[in-house]
Design an enzyme around this catalytic site. Structure first.
Site, PDB file in Angstrom:
ATOM      1  N   SER A  67       0.831  -1.201   0.000  1.00  0.00           N
ATOM      2  CA  SER A  67       0.000   0.000   0.000  1.00  0.00           C
ATOM      3  C   SER A  67       0.863   1.247   0.000  1.00  0.00           C
ATOM      4  CB  SER A  67      -0.877  -0.008   1.265  1.00  0.00           C
ATOM      5  OG  SER A  67      -1.494   1.246   1.473  1.00  0.00           O
ATOM      6  N   TYR A  90      -0.484  -0.132  10.087  1.00  0.00           N
ATOM      7  CA  TYR A  90      -0.743  -0.830   8.828  1.00  0.00           C
ATOM      8  C   TYR A  90       0.414  -0.647   7.854  1.00  0.00           C
ATOM      9  CZ  TYR A  90      -3.212  -1.817   4.391  1.00  0.00           C
ATOM     10  OH  TYR A  90      -3.597  -2.293   3.159  1.00  0.00           O
ATOM     11  N   LYS A 143       3.133  -3.456   6.486  1.00  0.00           N
ATOM     12  CA  LYS A 143       3.297  -3.688   5.055  1.00  0.00           C
ATOM     13  C   LYS A 143       4.762  -3.572   4.632  1.00  0.00           C
ATOM     14  CE  LYS A 143      -0.899  -4.482   3.504  1.00  0.00           C
ATOM     15  NZ  LYS A 143      -1.249  -5.740   2.817  1.00  0.00           N
TER      16      LYS A 143
END
Length: 358
Positions: free
Chosen positions: A158, A182, A186
């Site tokens: 992302s 997050y 990642k």
């Protein structure tokens, strides 16, 4: 008219948490230019979520290739609707944190790693985010090393791996400084995949840094960016939706149709198209403000649809995540490799509106 940021010109440099109710956001007959239709056995993790179902639908529609799919998720994922060759699909309920090897076989040709907890969900639940986004994926990579080394891997990363301060056009060379759990999870997996690739444990492997995907069908998600679909999806169905940002707030977006095409391209790329230890690609997208998104809604759904969008500022945690993300990216690497640019946000709105009539 809606004005969008077009990557083909200006960008060149000087888990699934829910079932989706409709997948008609792309034409199932569309395949990327030059696609060879080679039959493969393909595993998709997080296959019950929107992106997993989107890709599975697209792959199964390619009757020339006759792919065989393994769809895996924490619940038994559904076979995408309107699938004519459901016999080619095996659905598996599996907890990758406990038994990652259960979804693998020696004859796999490719694996798409899509499972995960989204941005706001990862921020809200520290333990769950790290367990799913980091630890279960590391366990899957280790199981791949033992069961099917050399398999092609496509990992859904992302643009949330970036954080402030950012240059005007972040590229794959920009150092990741995520401002949320997050993004941190990642980027840790990105480095692991680069190392597994460098050591020859993985075959041709690709780390795709997704823009926000809009317009998503189905229900709202635990993503900080969920509203970017909601302000289109709900009003076009006569429902109210909340927008937490002002008119001049910009976002980096990609349509489901463009994403599906680019995910398919990953099956065709040769391993030596990038260095073995640098597998990241910023996927193409467009930059659009809230004002431009609402203008697209107005042009497709009329003024009555726009009136259903209510303004309500998000929590400090969500706003902090949103404001840390970039609004446009250098995607010259992706375009050079043959990935397709996104045509613009209005087309994504038109695609979703058309799906509601099917």
């Amino acid at each position: 008219m809606l004005v969008n940021f077009h990557p083909a010109t200006a960008q060149l440099p000087a888990t699934s948490a829910y079932h989706c109710s409709k997948l008609a956001v792309i034409s199932s007959q569309e395949t990327p230019t030059g696609y060879s239709h080679t039959a493969m056995k393909i595993l998709i993790t997080g296959a019950g979520g929107f992106v997993g179902q989107l890709l599975a639908s697209h792959l199964l529609a390619d009757t020339k290739a006759n792919h065989h799919l393994i769809l895996a998720d924490i619940f038994e994922p559904p076979i995408p609707p309107k699938t004519s060759n459901a016999k080619n699909v095996t659905c598996i309920k599996a907890d990758l944190s406990n038994d990652a090897a259960s979804v693998l076989s020696k004859d796999l040709d490719a694996i798409y790693i899509f499972h995960g907890i989204m941005s706001a969900g990862s921020e809200e639940n520290f333990d769950l985010g790290y367990n799913v986004n980091l630890h279960s994926t590391l366990k899957l990579l280790e199981a791949i090393r033992k069961t099917c080394p050399g398999v092609r891997v496509v990992y859904a990363s992302s643009c949330a791996i970036y954080g402030q301060p950012l240059p005007q056009m972040p590229s794959e060379d920009t150092v990741p400084t995520p401002e949320g759990s997050y993004g941190a999870q990642k980027v840790m997996i990105e480095y692991a995949i680069n190392d597994y690739s460098r050591r020859g444990i993985l075959g041709p492997s690709f780390i795709f840094r997704f823009p926000t995907i809009s317009v998503r069908p189905g229900k709202p998600t635990a993503a900080a960016s969920s509203w970017m679909s909601g302000i289109i999806r709900e009003p076009l169905q006569g429902k109210e939706s909340s927008c937490p940002c002002p008119d001049d707030f910009e976002s980096w977006l990609c349509s489901p149709k463009t994403l599906a095409k680019n995910l398919m391209i990953a099956l065709e790329l040769k391993g030596d198209c990038m260095p073995s230890h640098v597998r990241q690609v910023n996927l193409p997208g467009i930059s659009a403000t809230v004002k431009e998104m609402l203008q697209a809604l107005r042009e497709v759904g009329g003024e009555e649809a726009v009136k259903l969008v209510k303004r309500e500022r998000g929590s400090e945690e969500v706003m902090g995540l949103l404001e840390s993300w970039g609004v446009r990216y250098d995607v010259s690497k992706a375009l050079r490799l043959g990935f397709q640019p996104d045509p613009g946000f209005k087309e994504a709105v038109e695609d979703f509106a058309a799906s509601l009539k099917e």
